[in-house]
Design a protein around this motif. Sequence first.
Motif, PDB file in Angstrom:
ATOM      1  N   ALA A 114       0.892  -1.173   0.000  1.00 33.80           N
ATOM      2  CA  ALA A 114       0.000   0.000   0.000  1.00 33.80           C
ATOM      3  C   ALA A 114       0.922   1.212   0.000  1.00 33.80           C
ATOM      4  CB  ALA A 114      -0.865  -0.009   1.251  1.00 33.80           C
ATOM      5  N   ASP A 115       0.364   2.370   0.308  1.00 33.32           N
ATOM      6  CA  ASP A 115       1.225   3.551   0.453  1.00 33.32           C
ATOM      7  C   ASP A 115       1.797   3.503   1.874  1.00 33.32           C
ATOM      8  OD1 ASP A 115      -1.433   3.837   1.191  1.00 33.32           O
ATOM      9  OD2 ASP A 115      -1.378   6.018   1.137  1.00 33.32           O
ATOM     10  N   LEU A 116       2.527   2.440   2.136  1.00 36.91           N
ATOM     11  CA  LEU A 116       3.058   2.157   3.470  1.00 36.91           C
ATOM     12  C   LEU A 116       4.491   2.695   3.555  1.00 36.91           C
ATOM     13  CD1 LEU A 116       2.469   0.607   6.139  1.00 36.91           C
ATOM     14  CD2 LEU A 116       3.572  -1.358   5.095  1.00 36.91           C
ATOM     15  N   THR A 117       4.669   3.663   4.423  1.00 36.22           N
ATOM     16  CA  THR A 117       5.967   4.339   4.504  1.00 36.22           C
ATOM     17  C   THR A 117       6.985   3.491   5.267  1.00 36.22           C
ATOM     18  OG1 THR A 117       4.668   6.333   4.634  1.00 36.22           O
ATOM     19  CG2 THR A 117       6.996   6.565   5.076  1.00 36.22           C
ATOM     20  N   ILE A 118       8.202   3.491   4.765  1.00 33.96           N
ATOM     21  CA  ILE A 118       9.291   2.786   5.463  1.00 33.96           C
ATOM     22  C   ILE A 118       9.725   3.681   6.623  1.00 33.96           C
ATOM     23  CG2 ILE A 118      11.614   1.839   5.225  1.00 33.96           C
ATOM     24  CD1 ILE A 118      11.069   1.679   2.184  1.00 33.96           C
TER      25      ILE A 118
ATOM     26  N   SER B 205      -8.797   8.450   7.779  1.00 33.64           N
ATOM     27  CA  SER B 205      -8.303   8.102   6.434  1.00 33.64           C
ATOM     28  C   SER B 205      -7.893   9.383   5.713  1.00 33.64           C
ATOM     29  CB  SER B 205      -9.386   7.384   5.633  1.00 33.64           C
ATOM     30  OG  SER B 205     -10.411   8.287   5.338  1.00 33.64           O
ATOM     31  N   ASN B 206      -7.119   9.199   4.666  1.00 35.55           N
ATOM     32  CA  ASN B 206      -6.710  10.349   3.858  1.00 35.55           C
ATOM     33  C   ASN B 206      -7.938  11.008   3.242  1.00 35.55           C
ATOM     34  OD1 ASN B 206      -3.980  10.409   4.262  1.00 35.55           O
ATOM     35  ND2 ASN B 206      -3.509   9.079   2.530  1.00 35.55           N
ATOM     36  N   GLN B 207      -8.886  10.165   2.829  1.00 38.33           N
ATOM     37  CA  GLN B 207     -10.106  10.661   2.190  1.00 38.33           C
ATOM     38  C   GLN B 207     -10.839  11.626   3.120  1.00 38.33           C
ATOM     39  OE1 GLN B 207     -10.878  10.275  -0.840  1.00 38.33           O
ATOM     40  NE2 GLN B 207     -12.830  11.347  -0.642  1.00 38.33           N
TER      41      GLN B 207
HETATM   42  N1  ASP Z   1       1.734   6.391   4.275  1.00 43.26           N
HETATM   43  C1  ASP Z   1       1.586   6.667   5.659  1.00 43.26           C
HETATM   44  C2  ASP Z   1       1.897   5.489   6.529  1.00 43.26           C
HETATM   45  O1  ASP Z   1       2.416   4.564   6.028  1.00 43.26           O
HETATM   46  C3  ASP Z   1       0.280   7.250   5.990  1.00 43.26           C
HETATM   47  C4  ASP Z   1       0.428   8.672   6.424  1.00 43.26           C
HETATM   48  O2  ASP Z   1       0.794   8.889   7.565  1.00 43.26           O
HETATM   49  O3  ASP Z   1       0.195   9.583   5.660  1.00 43.26           O
HETATM   50  O4  ASP Z   1       1.672   5.501   7.686  1.00 43.26           O
END
Ligand code: ASP
Length: 916
Positions: free
Chosen positions: A507-511, A708-710
Amino acid sequence: MIIKVIVIVLVCSKLDYSHSLPDIIRIGGLFAPLPNDDHQTTDPQEIAFKYAVEKINADNKILPRSKLHAEIERIMPQDSFHASKRVCHLMKTGVAAIFGPQSSHTASHVQSICDTMEIPHLETRWDYRLRRESCLVNLYPHPSTLSKAYVDLVNAWKWKSFTIIYETNEGLVRLQELLKAHGPSEFPITVRQLSDSGDYRPLLKQIKNSAESRIVLDCSTEKIYEVLKQAQQIGMMSDYHSYLITSLDLHTVNLEPFQYGGTNITALRLVDPENSLVRQTVKNWTASEPKSNKKINYGYDNASVIKAETALMYDAVHLFAKALHDLDTSQQIDIHPLSCDNQEPWPHGYSLINYMKIVEMRGLTDVIKFDHQGFRTDFVLDIIELSPNGLRKCGTWNSTSGVNLTRTYNDQQNEIKEILANKTLIVSTILSAPYCMRKQASQMLTGNDQFEGYAIDLINEISKILGFNYSIRLAPDGRYGSFNRETSEWDGMIKELLDQRADVAIADLTITYNREQVVDFTMPFMNLGISVLYRKPLKQPPNLFSFLSPLSLDVWVYMATAYLGVSVLLFILARFTPYEWPSTEQQEKVETQFTLLNCLWFAIGSLMQQGCDFLPKAPSTRMVAGMWWFFTLIMISSYTANLAAFLTVERMDSPIESAEDLAKQTKIKYGALKGGSTVSFFRDSNFSTYQRMWSFMESQRPSVFTSSNQEGVERVSKSKGSYAFLMESSSIEYIVERNCDLTQVGGMLDSKGYGIAMPQGSPYRTLISGAVLKLQEEGRLHLLKTRWWKEKRVLGSCRDDQSKSTSTANELGLANVGGVFVVLMGGMGIACVIAVCEFVWKSRKVAIEEKEISLCSEMASELRFAFKCSSKQRGQRSTQEGSSPNNVSDISDRFHPLGPPYAQYEFDSNKGHGIP
Ligand code: ASP
């Protein structure tokens, strides 16, 4: 060394005593009794002992003239009294050595009797004592050496943390070196003991909950299967788990149920079943079995396997025979019955022990050699691991060079690739546009078809490269993954990985550092940073005084000052220069046209580009006028150009231009996604601005955090400028492409990347990382981004809007037009110099003409005249100077009348001179 020398001396001095051994040499063996329930089962040690005796007797190279005779005694493991009695009984029969027992309880009693009677005692059991009795030879490697092998192995694998599961206290002794090497200063290790109940699941569950995937298991060989089975039942036998088993007999355990699970199970072994000597021995051994009509208890129904201690017993008998054979060549050996009562020792006992310690031979456990302390040395251990085809050797260990892994990195990766190709990975994700979204369709969708997006395409591309299948599952709480300090638990996708409900999280999961401590990330597939999402700047209402906007206030003030300065200078220079005065001829009153008011009028006329009805005549005043006209030309052109820009560009009004602006104010609220890396960034930041922002966000009620971002985006849209959302730049980019009312404010606060997460120790990380890099290098990631960010846009574009708002007009400041002021000032300076020259020139001319007047007095009189502010007249020379009426004409010559009405000529008839 000393022992070697003694032995060599003995050998040399007693050569004449060779071959004096009796025909029958008795050796005693102490073994476990036959179990009551199954009389068909014999202790494999006993079989090995008997078989070794048989083998030596059949071999005419060792002890050719004598035969060994095995005297077997079976004793209970706890019964030391009975053991002592049996040993004394053996002594009475006249034994040359005692072998066994395996039980530590009875072994010490046997040992003390052997020590007293100086009868060699050969053992093959695990014994941790560093000081051993003089008559003892133990073929089992010392535990400290084995422990070192485990340390080397753990270091070779670079294990940072692991859990030790042990059964008895002896296990801790066995792992002493490991405990020392990874003390609290290093990565802390967990130590847990197996319960006696036989149900190991609670303990294993605890280990599973602690997210530990690396385990060192120290228990009896008989229990290994049960422990592993229960671990499998609670899901601890996955691809991500690694077991190091300290037993040297793992090859005797049935591991078939675990060999296809991908679990990393490794152990060391002393006996290599593939070794030709071992194979041959075991083959003969099993062939001879039906004769005895008894079944060997191997602990596992494969008769071809042999336990380390069994092999050591076989080697012990051979060692004894070899040493006795050697001793026989050097001294006369008399073996006779001994009595425990009179305690008369056997005179050859020590010599035989010393011979055994210097003998170097090969047995079933490879090289048999002892160091000066009597411990096994120079032995080699095989490193074995479980593969889908059963146990296989993957390297060796020896005390000098440590671990030597024979399987190359490429072999390993190829094997993992093969395993992966047959797998279905569980992919955890969350709904977050455009990474993963539900597909819009008229019919009901199931499975992976339900989802679409960048992340879905990415895992699809990777699966095509590596050939695995996957099944997408949404994380139940819809979160990315953050550590809850109160419950000490992770949530979101990270929890799914830790609980092994998923193999991969995409996902858009940050390292982040914290996540990296508990899961493994691949190379980043996208780079980004935190930025601010806010509404677009609003158009400014038309301003009544917008005509002032092209120039800054500074410039307006400087221009006004310049206007006054130039007017006054023109006025002064016009009075000062003689060429600006009209001729006084036939006129009563002389006056220059450049009065102060006229100068102001002249300057404003020029500034407004209108001109004036009188003009300067003297070079100095012309210089002033010229420079002023130049100045007005530039200023007016600049003003006009900038005014045009101002009138065509819409003025935008944005209260914030950056995150710092947000931090400085409190009117606009701002927040971020709950439980995300953005929130962690502010919470853990050391920068005062971000710390201030974090305190502000935390103190706000209602909460400024969103689930959520939304939700964050909707809140910004609806808030009419009272809420800004801190979000990751790639997501902002996606939003502003679609929502024309929103924009990114300022740059990025940090720089990081999105990665694919996997459980710690996942064997697939390297392969998936490689696939990500491949996609990046081939430009596929870029294509995917374009596809989901730009191409898949809903109708209506914000791009035109953006281009419009990007062109702006700025008011001209002093920095833009300062040069014109400098030129003007320079021009004024030059004008002053010219005026002085004119003045001096004219005064000199008059002084020459009027011979009796000196230049200085003429200049003084002219100066007085020019700056006598009360009078605006300039007439003939003063009477004090005694000028003739002709002087009138002289003076009139100096001036060039413009004629009425600009010049007034005044003549004082009473005085006869034009006196000012
Ligand atoms: N992409 C981020 C995360 O992995 C989500 C965010 O904090 O914007 O936690």
